[in-house]
Design a protein around this motif. Structure first.
Motif, PDB file in Angstrom:
ATOM      1  N   SER A  68       0.828  -1.208   0.000  1.00 45.63           N
ATOM      2  CA  SER A  68       0.000   0.000   0.000  1.00 45.63           C
ATOM      3  C   SER A  68       0.861   1.257   0.000  1.00 45.63           C
ATOM      4  O   SER A  68       0.596   2.216  -0.753  1.00 45.63           O
ATOM      5  CB  SER A  68      -0.912   0.004   1.234  1.00 45.63           C
ATOM      6  OG  SER A  68      -1.802  -1.081   1.208  1.00 45.63           O
ATOM      7  N   LYS A  69       1.907   1.257   0.821  1.00 40.16           N
ATOM      8  CA  LYS A  69       2.803   2.408   0.853  1.00 40.16           C
ATOM      9  C   LYS A  69       3.496   2.598  -0.493  1.00 40.16           C
ATOM     10  O   LYS A  69       3.672   3.730  -0.968  1.00 40.16           O
ATOM     11  CB  LYS A  69       3.838   2.228   1.961  1.00 40.16           C
ATOM     12  CG  LYS A  69       3.253   2.302   3.365  1.00 40.16           C
ATOM     13  CD  LYS A  69       4.308   2.032   4.431  1.00 40.16           C
ATOM     14  CE  LYS A  69       3.719   2.100   5.825  1.00 40.16           C
ATOM     15  NZ  LYS A  69       4.714   1.758   6.879  1.00 40.16           N
TER      16      LYS A  69
ATOM     17  N   ILE B  91       0.961   4.059  -3.083  1.00 40.71           N
ATOM     18  CA  ILE B  91       0.729   5.486  -2.845  1.00 40.71           C
ATOM     19  C   ILE B  91       1.902   6.327  -3.321  1.00 40.71           C
ATOM     20  O   ILE B  91       1.722   7.399  -3.914  1.00 40.71           O
ATOM     21  CB  ILE B  91       0.459   5.728  -1.346  1.00 40.71           C
ATOM     22  CG1 ILE B  91      -0.889   5.125  -0.957  1.00 40.71           C
ATOM     23  CG2 ILE B  91       0.484   7.222  -1.009  1.00 40.71           C
ATOM     24  CD1 ILE B  91      -1.131   5.070   0.537  1.00 40.71           C
TER      25      ILE B  91
ATOM     26  N   THR C 217      -3.994   5.514  -7.266  1.00 40.34           N
ATOM     27  CA  THR C 217      -4.957   5.310  -6.174  1.00 40.34           C
ATOM     28  C   THR C 217      -6.393   5.638  -6.589  1.00 40.34           C
ATOM     29  O   THR C 217      -7.317   5.449  -5.796  1.00 40.34           O
ATOM     30  CB  THR C 217      -4.575   6.174  -4.963  1.00 40.34           C
ATOM     31  OG1 THR C 217      -4.356   7.527  -5.386  1.00 40.34           O
ATOM     32  CG2 THR C 217      -3.301   5.644  -4.307  1.00 40.34           C
TER      33      THR C 217
END
Length: 433
Positions: A284-285, A288, A305
């Motif tokens: 997820s990091k 992003i 995103t």
């Protein structure tokens, strides 16, 4: 660097790396409740995550990482308070395994195995042995390894006066190289009776091959070990009548002593889940910060995103992991309840109750295996081609979970659950059930 008995130089991580945490945590009391223990485990995971990719690639013996676990107090979480332990139930121990595995699957696995082996005497030993070993392990902050791979031939045990002597070979032992004590298990001469015992790891008869160089879980030191004339007093044969040289049926002849197996299988599910949760967080990091939107879809977005398929995949992974976590926590509560109810009166645990726990554990093994493999492989679909770089290190999560989910075939867990559902049959205790 260390040199083994065959004069092979073995690279190892430097424990002084984490000296600041020894100073920091030594000034504090142990965590006092579940939230505090999980916070401590989360702090350890954050420290490990900072360079987990580099350490995985270097594949050094994890002496520093074990020192970090010792400094944190996590090795003591299940131990009695009277000897300096946290006296938490297994359900809290499982959650700390999961948290550490989010940051580094290898170290989460080592913590899990330690917690199982450190409580071996509580399950298969006499009350006197259980108390004696808890005092020894907790007061010294020992890390415990184990050479108990059932797929190999049993170690052979002979009697020499007041001692028993172990000989044999195991293809796998977890954490032994970095342990203070090692659990051995074998079959006593001319019988079919098994004996568990703790022995000091650092002795000439415990000979590690230092040959763990596998796809995943590279810092677990799970290579082979030769056991040659390792002696220990008969008094240390867990759960045995040392006068008659036979198993104490009041200790070993009851379902309670087979709890080692569902207990460690639930350890597996917790670090599988931790690894998968760590992969989702890590991916997820990356999405992003680094994933680019696809410009040829006909519904172009400015940011990854905002991409429908990326949002859908992350949402689906999140939902399945949340469901898996709920199931694993439910199984952990079942395990804790059984230990709380029957640790003082082991004879009260029925085969049926033990079997029902085993089926909760089998359910978690199926779900965490299926979900963990799907998530750790699937995150590449939502991070993009550049995320396959070794520098990114996203691959370690899949490699870790793929490596250990081969420990015992999950297909047999599905069959076991099918027999429970269709025929109301609980499983016979085995080395894997």
């Amino acid at each position: 660097m260390t040199t083994n008995s065959n004069s092979i130089v073995v690279p190892q991580t430097d424990p002084s790396k984490y000296a600041e945490y020894e100073t920091k945590w030594s000034k504090l009391s142990l965590p006092g409740n579940e939230d505090q223990w999980i916070a401590r485990a989360r702090e350890v995971a954050g420290i490990l995550a900072e360079d987990a990719t580099i350490r995985d690639q270097e594949n050094k013996s994890p002496h520093a990482e074990i020192s970090l676990l010792k400094h944190s107090g996590l090795l003591k979480i299940l131990g009695p308070k009277q000897y300096g332990g946290g006296e938490q139930p297994w359900e809290v121990g499982y959650k700390t395994i999961r948290e550490v595995a989010k940051g580094d699957g290898s170290i989460g696995m080592l913590l899990g195995y330690h917690l199982l082996w450190s409580t071996t005497a509580n399950i298969v030993g006499t009350p006197e042995q259980a108390d004696r070993y808890q005092k020894l392990i907790i007061s010294n902050n020992y890390f415990i390894g184990g050479a108990v791979n059932p797929r190999d031939s049993d170690l052979k045990i002979t009697s020499e006066g007041d001692h028993i002597v172990f000989n044999g070979f195991k293809n796998f032992n977890t954490g032994g190289v970095v342990s203070d004590l090692t659990v051995l298990e074998g079959v006593y001469e001319s019988t079919e009776n098994h004996i568990f015992a703790f022995v000091e790891t650092r002795q000439p008869g415990v000979q590690f091959a230092h040959n763990w160089h596998n796809v995943g879980l590279r810092l677990t030191e799970s290579g082979s070990v030769k056991i040659e004339n390792v002696r220990t007093p008969w008094a240390d044969a867990l759960g045995w009548d040392i006068e008659k040289k036979v198993p104490d049926q009041g200790v070993l002849g009851i379902p309670f002593t087979s709890l080692l197996l569902p207990t460690i299988q639930l350890v597996f599910s917790n670090f599988y889940l931790g690894i998968a949760l760590g992969a989702l967080e890590y991916a997820s990091k990356y999405t992003i910060s680094s994933t680019r939107a696809w410009p040829f879809g006909g519904d172009n977005k400015d940011k990854a995103t905002d991409e429908f398929y990326i949002l859908e995949r992350y949402g689906n992974f999140f939902a399945h992991l949340r469901a898996a976590e709920t199931l694993v926590d439910r199984a952990g509560k079942e395990a804790s309840a059984i230990y709380a109810e029957f640790s003082k009166d082991r004879t009260g645990l029925t085969a049926r109750r033990r079997g029902e726990l085993a089926e909760w554990v089998a359910s978690t093994k199926v779900v965490t295996t299926d979900t963990g493999l799907r998530v750790t492989a699937g995150v590449f679909e939502v991070t993009g081609a550049k995320a396959t770089s070794l520098k990114v290190g996203l691959d370690r999560f899949w490699r870790d979970i793929r490596t250990h989910t081969l420990h015992d075939p999950v297909a047999y867990k599905n069959r076991e659950l099918g027999r429970f559902q269709l025929l109301d049959e609980i499983p016979e205790p085995s080395w894997y059930t």
